[in-house]
Design an enzyme around this catalytic site. Structure first.
Site, PDB file in Angstrom:
ATOM      1  CG  HIS A  22      -1.807  -0.735   1.015  1.00 35.96           C
ATOM      2  ND1 HIS A  22      -3.375  -0.530   1.114  1.00 35.96           N
ATOM      3  CD2 HIS A  22      -2.294  -2.277   0.652  1.00 35.96           C
ATOM      4  CE1 HIS A  22      -4.177  -1.248   0.734  1.00 35.96           C
ATOM      5  NE2 HIS A  22      -3.467  -2.141   0.828  1.00 35.96           N
ATOM      6  CD  GLN A  87      -6.603  -9.866   7.703  1.00 33.27           C
ATOM      7  OE1 GLN A  87      -7.762  -9.862   8.767  1.00 33.27           O
ATOM      8  NE2 GLN A  87      -6.659  -9.866   6.395  1.00 33.27           N
ATOM      9  CG  ASP A 122      -4.231   2.582   2.259  1.00 32.77           C
ATOM     10  OD1 ASP A 122      -5.427   2.603   2.881  1.00 32.77           O
ATOM     11  OD2 ASP A 122      -3.376   2.472   2.105  1.00 32.77           O
ATOM     12  CB  THR A 145      -3.932   0.640  -3.104  1.00 28.50           C
ATOM     13  OG1 THR A 145      -4.085  -0.269  -2.306  1.00 28.50           O
ATOM     14  CG2 THR A 145      -3.047   1.606  -2.249  1.00 28.50           C
ATOM     15  CG  HIS A 154     -14.201  -3.096  -0.449  1.00 27.22           C
ATOM     16  ND1 HIS A 154     -14.901  -3.942   0.721  1.00 27.22           N
ATOM     17  CD2 HIS A 154     -12.865  -3.264  -0.981  1.00 27.22           C
ATOM     18  CE1 HIS A 154     -13.234  -5.046   0.382  1.00 27.22           C
ATOM     19  NE2 HIS A 154     -12.714  -4.012  -0.175  1.00 27.22           N
ATOM     20  CG  ASN A 366       0.754  -1.660  -7.334  1.00 26.56           C
ATOM     21  OD1 ASN A 366       0.620  -1.032  -7.707  1.00 26.56           O
ATOM     22  ND2 ASN A 366       1.163  -1.900  -5.887  1.00 26.56           N
ATOM     23  CD  GLU A 370       4.048  -2.561 -11.936  1.00 28.76           C
ATOM     24  OE1 GLU A 370       4.408  -1.858 -10.782  1.00 28.76           O
ATOM     25  OE2 GLU A 370       4.084  -3.869 -11.707  1.00 28.76           O
ATOM     26  CG  ASP A 386      -7.031  -6.810  -5.531  1.00 30.32           C
ATOM     27  OD1 ASP A 386      -5.968  -7.204  -4.815  1.00 30.32           O
ATOM     28  OD2 ASP A 386      -6.934  -5.598  -5.834  1.00 30.32           O
TER      29      ASP A 386
END
Length: 465
Positions: A22, A87, A122, A145, A154, A366, A370, A386
């Protein structure tokens, strides 16, 4: 604290989430904003460990005299012994985050003599809405992010919960009540929406985030409008402003960002990767990487290695040291593989290289973006978060890649995927589609492109209060 220009200007406080990947893209955007607004102070608050990790691989932020990289406590009480709960570190951080960030902000204001004029966070930090109000109603501008599809899920969590069966084994049920999600099944959604522990601190945080984001001055994201126009338009109707400002790696670098930086060990390794790619045929190399967090099992890694050996296709494998094991090391050391194994690779440059023809990935956002920017079709093995949703979008919505047969790495399944993508008509169609998306991404970051305009709006929002 880094030196700051004496010229009067605003003060943008930036609150980073220190886990997973993140913080780095948020700091990337901060540096671009800082380069465009040299009289504005940007205070970037992140944990010591996360800051150290980012700066170990990229010291370019240190060139910006108006960016102050600051530390916030990680929330772990002194003498605390971790018990191995899922977590656990995230929950400790989140419980203490509002108070810890407030203390850091007060210290930053006292030291700099500048009141906060804009709060960038964030998106996880839904409490940013209250903090911005407490600071006199300054703009609250959260950064999401991941991709637009997961953000939409969400934001629409309550609607999804009220209109789907929640049966994660129903292959036919799809999310038809949300614009742009008709190909998505309940089991493709991230945990915490309709399955998993919905009462965990993390799940409740995500739910509260979805409720609070419409109150933000704007929400921005590393994507481009043309990739997901239906979802983008729906989110524009839910938020006051929704700004796609990516792909970040294609944005025109600032003069400061383009200057030469000291060669780190990773940079040297990256040069070796690119030199090796220069010697390969066009679109012939399979690039393999699972990001910085995902951990495939030893059995899956072996199956992947065996498939690469059997296929004889040239490959570049970015294999982190913490993923290696004796059996895999022995196999890779035999020298029979037609490729290169490195502990790290400069992924955006690799995916932009003309020799790369396929990307084996965990489907983190990401990495997906990319790959789109580089025009490289994907073979997807999602794991958590995700990633399953991203893989569904890749295969069934954009049609620029495919998921593994059976969902995990097997030798035969991987061989089939490689053959389909590299040698069959279906693979050619994927290449054509992702090439079209690559062109749209490039157009988005041109001087009058959608992402460039959105970035300028973000800059104005952050620096004119």
């Amino acid at each position: 604290m880094a030196p700051v220009s004496n010229q009067a200007g605003g003060h943008v406080a930036v609150l980073a989430f220190p886990f997973s990947t993140h913080a780095a893209p948020l700091l990337n955007i901060v540096c671009r904003l800082a380069a465009a607004a040299p009289s504005t102070l940007f205070s970037f608050f992140n944990t010591k460990q996360s800051n150290s990790s980012i700066l170990a691989s990229d010291t370019s932020v240190l060139r910006y005299t108006n960016v102050c990289v600051c530390e916030v406590a990680d929330g772990v009480p002194e003498g605390y012994v971790f018990v191995g709960k899922p977590q656990e570190d995230i929950e400790l951080f989140m419980k203490a985050a509002p108070d810890n960030f407030r203390k850091c902000l007060e210290a930053s204001v006292a030291e700099s003599g500048r009141e906060v004029s804009c709060l960038v966070t964030d998106a996880f930090f839904w409490f940013g809405a209250h903090m911005a109000d407490d600071m006199g109603g300054v703009p609250w501008v959260p950064f999401w992010t991941a991709g637009p599809a997961s953000l939409s899920a969400h934001v629409h969590t309550d609607l999804i919960r009220n209109t789907t069966s929640g049966d994660c084994h129903d292959e036919k049920e799809t999310i038809t009540v949300i614009a742009g999600m008709s190909k998505v099944r309940p089991q493709d959604l991230p945990e915490g929406i309709i399955f998993g522990n919905l009462e965990s601190l993390f799940s409740r945080m995500l739910h509260q985030m979805g409720l609070m984001l419409p109150l933000a001055t704007a929400v921005f994201i590393n994507s481009f409008e043309e990739l997901d126009p239906v979802i983008t338009n729906d989110l524009k109707s839910k938020f006051k402003r929704f700004l796609n400002v990516g792909p970040l790696d294609l944005l025109e670098p600032t003069a400061s960002a383009a200057t030469t930086t000291p060669q780190t060990a990773e940079a040297v390794a990256g040069d070796g990767c690119l030199s090796w790619l220069d010697k390969q045929k066009a679109a012939s190399v399979v690039y393999v990487s699972f990001g910085s967090v995902t951990r495939p099992s030893p059995e899956e890694l072996m199956a992947l290695a065996e498939a690469l050996e059997a296929s004889r296709v040239p490959f570049l494998w970015s294999l982190r040291d913490n993923l290696k094991n004796p059996q895999l090391d022995e196999f890779l050391s035999k020298g029979k593989l037609n490729g290169m194994v490195v502990p790290w690779a400069p992924q955006p440059q690799v995916l932009a290289h003309g020799s790369v023809g396929a990307f084996v990935t965990h489907c983190g956002w990401n990495s997906v973006l990319e790959s789109v920017a580089g025009g490289v079709p994907l073979i997807c093995r999602p794991f958590f978060g995700d990633q399953k949703l991203n893989a569904r979008m890749v295969e069934d919505v954009w049609k620029i890649g495919l998921r593994l047969e059976g969902g995990v790495f097997t030798k035969n399944g991987m061989l089939k995927s490689l053959d389909m993508l590299l040698s069959q008509d279906k693979g050619t169609k994927m290449k054509n589609k992702i090439h079209t998306l690559k062109q749209l991404a490039q157009q988005a970051v041109e001087p009058k492109g959608s992402s460039t305009r959105n970035f300028e709006s973000l800059l104005e929002m952050a620096t004119t209060n």
